[in-house]
Structure formats: structure tokens, C-alpha cells
Design a protein around this motif. Structure first.
Motif, PDB file in Angstrom:
ATOM      1  N   THR A  93       3.748   4.147   5.451  1.00  0.00           N
ATOM      2  CA  THR A  93       2.989   3.824   6.668  1.00  0.00           C
ATOM      3  C   THR A  93       3.655   2.700   7.440  1.00  0.00           C
ATOM      4  OG1 THR A  93       1.572   2.239   5.488  1.00  0.00           O
ATOM      5  CG2 THR A  93       0.819   4.533   5.603  1.00  0.00           C
ATOM      6  N   ARG A 151       5.549   9.530   2.555  1.00  0.00           N
ATOM      7  CA  ARG A 151       5.976   8.851   3.766  1.00  0.00           C
ATOM      8  C   ARG A 151       5.374   7.451   3.802  1.00  0.00           C
ATOM      9  NH1 ARG A 151       8.811  12.448   3.579  1.00  0.00           N
ATOM     10  NH2 ARG A 151       9.485  13.953   5.154  1.00  0.00           N
ATOM     11  N   ASP A 209       0.814  -1.212   0.000  1.00  0.00           N
ATOM     12  CA  ASP A 209       0.000   0.000   0.000  1.00  0.00           C
ATOM     13  C   ASP A 209       0.849   1.264   0.000  1.00  0.00           C
ATOM     14  OD1 ASP A 209      -2.187  -1.624  -0.031  1.00  0.00           O
ATOM     15  OD2 ASP A 209      -2.806  -1.259   2.033  1.00  0.00           O
ATOM     16  N   ASP A 210       2.083   1.170   0.501  1.00  0.00           N
ATOM     17  CA  ASP A 210       2.972   2.328   0.438  1.00  0.00           C
ATOM     18  C   ASP A 210       3.443   2.574  -0.993  1.00  0.00           C
ATOM     19  OD1 ASP A 210       2.777   2.901   3.133  1.00  0.00           O
ATOM     20  OD2 ASP A 210       4.525   1.714   3.682  1.00  0.00           O
ATOM     21  N   ASP A 216       7.346  -3.263  11.406  1.00  0.00           N
ATOM     22  CA  ASP A 216       5.976  -2.744  11.430  1.00  0.00           C
ATOM     23  C   ASP A 216       5.080  -3.561  10.515  1.00  0.00           C
ATOM     24  OD1 ASP A 216       6.457  -0.314  13.110  1.00  0.00           O
ATOM     25  OD2 ASP A 216       7.731   0.250  11.424  1.00  0.00           O
ATOM     26  N   ASP A 219      11.007   1.323   2.265  1.00  0.00           N
ATOM     27  CA  ASP A 219      10.750   1.935   3.567  1.00  0.00           C
ATOM     28  C   ASP A 219      11.940   2.743   4.076  1.00  0.00           C
ATOM     29  OD1 ASP A 219      12.549   0.009   4.485  1.00  0.00           O
ATOM     30  OD2 ASP A 219      10.986  -1.295   5.302  1.00  0.00           O
TER      31      ASP A 219
END
Length: 319
Positions: A274, A272, A197-198, A280, A222
Motif C-alpha cells: 500500500t 502489493r 502493515d504491508d 508515500d 516496497d
């Protein structure tokens, strides 16, 4: 000026990444039509219109001309070789050529191509960014790089061309946890990850950015390279190398390279993640992580998960 203002979008490759990306694009604007093109007859993602067409044929496939009308807001490409069809890596540059031709013929404002940080092909743990020299030494890397160059060339025709290099894609339905819990990746190897989803959010984000001369390349990870042993320890609580070897299900590609990838250029534009670390994401996938330390405390024998990379590339600076 941004592009993501509600115009129609053609998304090629509505698979594990492309289908939810198409849904997100459709949900962003009630007036937008999102066409999802696939060589096989697929059900359309929610809010989208399915199109059975072969992007490698470009506008020679009449399905594009029949269904899609100019001008388009964007063409987004999320293709990968199909094992079922026996595709080779040559599908990457072929799809890029077809998508660029479609974008030009249908007056697309933007062309976004989801590539891979595998194009860097480093095996020594070195830090890389968008300015790192690409020296293809395999069929896959050559195909990835050729596809990127084709997309960037579309900028010369006035299309806002962007290459997003994603790393270690994972998320719902693609869980790297079992592989690392099994200790099947070299403990000292550096791994880089991108939550699905990022990447979708990054794809939408770059559609709002201004054009740059010659197109733009962004790494999309990330920005927190992690050594494989640290992930194994977090998942099992056992020292690196102590985990029982299990069968690798092949659901992730992390560990094929050994490199530390910077996403500083994309971060500088305001995007950014998530899931700022793989830990995470693993928690979001339901892993308890018995061996994961409190924030700010390194794992025994390993550096902190966040590894600072000196400097960062100029936003929009192509390789």
C-alpha cells in the motif's frame, strides 16, 4: 490450497510488528484463536489470548502444551533481540529451532518466519534477490541465516515453511524521517523500506500460497530502492549534505547496508504494497516533503526513486 482458513494460530513475539499482526489474524476469522507468546507478561492484543512462554525452549516450556491444542493452522515468528534482557543475536536461531519444534509437535500446517534483508549484507549498492549468495561475515548475519535454514528445514516434515525477509521496517511509532532529515545517512547509500502493515499483509498473503519443496523465501520490501540523499532532499528541500546534523534516535536501521533489493518474487504471487515508495509512507506519517518532485520527475542529482532491477527470482526459489 491456502492455509488461512480460520484455524488457530500461534504468534511468537507480539511487539511493534507482531501485536498488530496478531490482531489482523484474529480479525480475519471469527472462529480462529490467536495465541501471542512472549517471555514477559504482556496484555493480549485485541481478540487474542496472551501466553507467557519462551519459544527458545520449544515444547519443553509447558505453557505451550497447556494452552495450545493441535492442530494449528500456523506458527508465525516475529522475534528480535531484547536490549532489556541483554539478548544476543543468538536468539534468532534459538527461536527458530523452538518454533519449528512447536510447529511439528502441534501439527501446524504453516510456519512463517519474519527475517531481515540484512542477511544479504551488501555494502556496494548491488542489486540482490532471493538467489543472491549469502556469505555471513558477522554474528548478526550468521544468526539470521542459521534461523532461516532452520525454518526452511521444517518443510521436510510437511510443514509449509516461509521466510519473509523484511527491509527497513517503518510505520506508526517508527518514523525514519528525522534521521534522514538530519542527513545522518551517507547520501549515495541505497535504502530499502517495508511499511509495517504491508509486511503484515504479506504474512497473511503467504499463508494462502501453496507449499513448495524445501520451503520458500520472499523479500518483502516496497520494491523501490531509494538513495538516502533523495530522502533527505524530499524532507528538507535542501541538497544532500546541506541538512543540519541532528541526533540519530536509532529508530530505523536503514543505511546499515547499501543494496538494492528486489521483491519481484513476492509481487509475482499477487501481493502489493500500500506504500509503494518511502515517500508515500513518509506522507502517511505526516511529513510534508517540500523537496519531493512530481511523479516521473527525478530529484536533482539523483535517479528516480523506482530503480528497475533486471530479472526476478523464481517464486519459491530458496537461497
Amino acid at each position: 490450497m491456502g492455509h488461512d482458513a480460520g484455524g488457530d494460530v500461534l504468534l511468537v513475539g507480539p511487539g511493534w510488528l507482531g501485536a498488530p499482526a496478531a490482531v489482523a489474524l484474529a480479525a480475519a476469522s471469527p472462529t480462529r484463536r490467536v495465541f501471542t507468546a512472549s517471555r514477559s507478561d504482556r496484555q493480549a492484543p485485541v481478540g487474542c489470548q496472551a501466553l507467557t512462554a519462551d519459544v527458545t525452549r520449544g515444547m519443553a516450556d509447558p505453557a505451550f502444551a497447556r494452552a495450545v491444542t493441535a492442530p494449528l493452522s500456523a506458527v508465525v515468528v516475529c522475534v528480535a533481540p531484547s536490549r532489556a534482557r541483554g539478548d544476543s543475536y543468538a536468539v534468532y536461531p534459538a527461536a527458530a529451532r523452538g518454533a519449528a519444534a512447536i510447529a511439528e509437535a502441534l501439527g501446524a500446517e504453516a510456519l512463517v518466519y519474519i527475517s531481515s534483508t540484512g542477511v544479504y549484507d551488501r555494502h556496494d549498492g548491488s542489486a540482490v534477490d532471493e538467489r543472491t549468495l549469502i556469505a555471513p561475515a558477522s554474528e548478526r548475519v550468521r544468526a539470521l541465516f542459521d534461523a532461516e535454514l532452520t525454518v526452511l528445514a521444517a518443510a521436510a516434515a510437511g510443514c509449509r515453511a516461509t521466510v519473509l525477509r523484511a527491509a527497513g521496517l517503518y510505520g506508526p511509532g517508527r518514523d525514519p524521517g528525522p534521521r534522514f532529515a538530519a542527513g545522518s545517512v551517507e547520501p549515495e547509500s541505497w535504502c530499502n523500506f517495508s511499511w509495517r502493515d504491508d509486511v503484515i499483509a504479506a504474512m497473511r498473503h503467504v499463508l494462502t500460497l501453496p507449499a513448495t519443496h524445501g520451503g520458500t523465501i520472499y523479500n518483502c520490501t516496497d520494491n523501490t530502492p531509494v538513495q538516502a540523499g533523495a530522502i533527505t532532499h524530499a524532507l528538507t528541500g535542501l541538497p544532500a549534505g546541506a541538512a543540519e546534523t541532528l541526533v540519530d534516535d536509532g529508530t530505523v536501521r536503514a543505511g546499515r547496508s547499501n543494496q538494492r533489493i528486489s521483491s519481484a518474487a513476492l509481487l509475482a504471487t499477487g501481493w502489493r504494497p500500500t506504500m509503494p515508495t518511502v515517500f508515500d509512507g513518509l506522507r502517511a506519517l505526516g511529513h510534508p516533503l517540500p523537496g519531493h518532485p512530481l511523479p516521473g520527475h527525478p530529484l536533482p542529482g539523483h535517479p528516480l526513486p523506482g530503480h528497475p532491477l533486471p530479472g526476478h527470482p523464481l517464486p519459491g526459489h530458496p537461497t
